[in-house]
Design an enzyme around this catalytic site. Structure first.
Site, PDB file in Angstrom:
ATOM      1  N   GLU A  28      -0.845 -58.596 -44.180  1.00 28.19           N
ATOM      2  CA  GLU A  28      -1.958 -57.943 -44.593  1.00 28.19           C
ATOM      3  C   GLU A  28      -2.685 -58.763 -45.694  1.00 28.19           C
ATOM      4  O   GLU A  28      -1.851 -59.795 -46.150  1.00 28.19           O
ATOM      5  CB  GLU A  28      -1.908 -56.492 -45.287  1.00 28.19           C
ATOM      6  N   LYS A 162       6.578 -47.114 -52.969  1.00 23.20           N
ATOM      7  CA  LYS A 162       6.605 -47.006 -54.590  1.00 23.20           C
ATOM      8  C   LYS A 162       6.601 -45.613 -54.955  1.00 23.20           C
ATOM      9  O   LYS A 162       5.937 -44.614 -54.330  1.00 23.20           O
ATOM     10  CB  LYS A 162       5.347 -47.687 -55.325  1.00 23.20           C
TER      11      LYS A 162
HETATM   12  N1  PSU Z   1       1.483 -50.466 -51.750  1.00 23.85           N
HETATM   13  C1  PSU Z   1       2.012 -51.559 -52.635  1.00 23.85           C
HETATM   14  N2  PSU Z   1       1.532 -52.613 -52.602  1.00 23.85           N
HETATM   15  C2  PSU Z   1       0.203 -52.561 -52.033  1.00 23.85           C
HETATM   16  C3  PSU Z   1      -0.430 -51.635 -51.251  1.00 23.85           C
HETATM   17  C4  PSU Z   1       0.258 -50.570 -51.406  1.00 23.85           C
HETATM   18  O1  PSU Z   1       3.556 -51.176 -53.055  1.00 23.85           O
HETATM   19  O2  PSU Z   1      -0.293 -53.779 -52.182  1.00 23.85           O
HETATM   20  C5  PSU Z   1      -1.822 -51.797 -50.838  1.00 23.85           C
HETATM   21  C6  PSU Z   1      -1.514 -51.888 -49.286  1.00 23.85           C
HETATM   22  O3  PSU Z   1      -2.621 -52.906 -48.723  1.00 23.85           O
HETATM   23  C7  PSU Z   1      -1.757 -50.507 -48.830  1.00 23.85           C
HETATM   24  C8  PSU Z   1      -3.008 -49.889 -49.777  1.00 23.85           C
HETATM   25  O4  PSU Z   1      -2.324 -50.361 -47.542  1.00 23.85           O
HETATM   26  O5  PSU Z   1      -2.537 -50.592 -50.984  1.00 23.85           O
HETATM   27  C9  PSU Z   1      -2.901 -48.586 -50.014  1.00 23.85           C
HETATM   28  O6  PSU Z   1      -4.339 -48.345 -50.789  1.00 23.85           O
HETATM   29  P1  PSU Z   1      -4.565 -46.806 -50.847  1.00 23.85           P
HETATM   30  O7  PSU Z   1      -3.609 -46.227 -51.513  1.00 23.85           O
HETATM   31  O8  PSU Z   1      -5.948 -46.832 -51.521  1.00 23.85           O
HETATM   32  O9  PSU Z   1      -4.828 -46.087 -49.460  1.00 23.85           O
END
Ligand code: PSU
Ligand code: MN
Length: 305
Positions: A28, A162
């Site tokens: 990604e 996390k």
């Molecule tokens: N969790 C992490 N590192 C990240 C992300 C999530 O520990 O870089 C990123 C990923 O790309 C994930 C996105 O798909 O954040 C999720 O964002 P949201 O919670 O806004 O859906």
């Protein structure tokens, strides 16, 4: 009329690998543009691709650039994503807007899964997935990553989630929408920097072969959706659970005070955790992502056999 080819731009090397049934691993770009600082992210972007190659698979980093869903980025495109200037964070809802307007977008887990499926890539390595945020019973902040895992036939190899998230609720959600959570050589669902979260996995898979077989079985049945392979961070890079809890609580308090909402929440928390830990968390973050790329490649190679 559906016309995916019009928007999909697959690098020649990746197209060739897919056509000949070789292992390809998707990566990604939100982790690059919104998850890791520059220039560490640039070194990471290249190194993670080298790791995939060393295992005998072809790396496919995804992004939205110039009205195209890009599968495989060249050095200039990786640089663009890592600098992150005017690069948006693109989830499923944003895809058509970014394509139609020519904006540059970094792909989240959800969007990378979408693009991978369109291109015919079955395995995808990342750091951690999005999930149900703490306090979601009030904010309704639940990552689109979870719905994508329910619908899209891509297996996501990650280090768990996390604990900026409510891990218990995230696992409940995944159960409801039918997503298998497979531990790699572990009974515990990992919490990103930590090998244990206090929650278990559905199944402990001892090797890449069995994971490839599970995915083949699921998809031969025509079952929609993917799976999570939860790969614990290597012991030597693990951080203390309680210390990280403190750091995360501090970041959550700060987000609350600053009125951070919606798509800005995850990048805000990640940036603050990095600052509070003086780079220690960053080092662990890089190592666990390398570890996931390695495992994803091994599984993809088995699957391709
Ligand atoms: N969790 C992490 N590192 C990240 C992300 C999530 O520990 O870089 C990123 C990923 O790309 C994930 C996105 O798909 O954040 C999720 O964002 P949201 O919670 O806004 O859906
Ligand atoms: Mn969200």
């Amino acid at each position: 009329m559906v016309d995916v080819e019009k928007y999909l731009s697959v690098a020649p090397e990746i197209k060739e690998a897919l056509d000949s049934g070789k292992a390809v691993v998707a990566l990604e770009s939100t982790i690059l543009s919104h998850g890791l600082p520059y220039p560490e992210n640039l070194e990471f972007a290249h190194k993670v691709e080298e790791i995939v190659r060393a295992e005998g698979a072809i790396p496919a980093t995804t992004a939205i650039i110039d009205g195209k869903l890009k599968v495989g980025l060249n050095a200039d495109e990786l640089e663009l994503m890592c600098r992150g200037e005017n690069v948006g964070k693109v989830s499923r809802r944003d895809v058509a807007v970014y394509l139609a307007t020519g904006k540059v977008g970094a792909t989240t887990v959800a969007t990378t899964m979408m693009i991978a499926e369109m291109a015919g890539i079955r395995f995808f390595a990342t750091g951690g997935i999005g999930g149900v945020h703490r306090g979601a019973e009030v904010t309704m902040d639940i990552s689109a990553d979870l719905e994508e895992l329910a619908d899209t036939q891509v297996c996501v190899i990650c280090a768990g989630a996390k604990s900026i998230l409510d891990i218990g609720l995230t696992l409940e959600y995944l159960e409801t929408v039918g997503v298998p959570v497979i531990g790699y050589d572990t009974d515990d669902f990992p919490a990103f920097y930590c090998r244990k979260s206090g929650y278990g996995v559905d199944y402990n898979a001892p090797n890449p072969e069995i994971i490839a077989k599970i995915m083949k079985t699921k998809w031969e049945l025509g079952l929609k959706g993917g799976a999570i392979v939860a790969n614990p961070i290597p012991e030597e890079h693990e951080l203390d659970f309680y210390e990280m809890e403190e750091v995360i609580t501090k970041a959550l308090d700060s987000a609350e005070k600053d009125g951070i909402r919606g798509k800005h929440t995850t990048p805000y928390l990640l940036a603050h955790i990095k600052d509070y830990t003086d780079g220690v968390a960053l080092k662990s973050n890089l190592q666990l992502a390398y570890n996931n790329a390695r495992l994803a490649s091994k599984i993809a190679v088995e699957y391709a056999k």
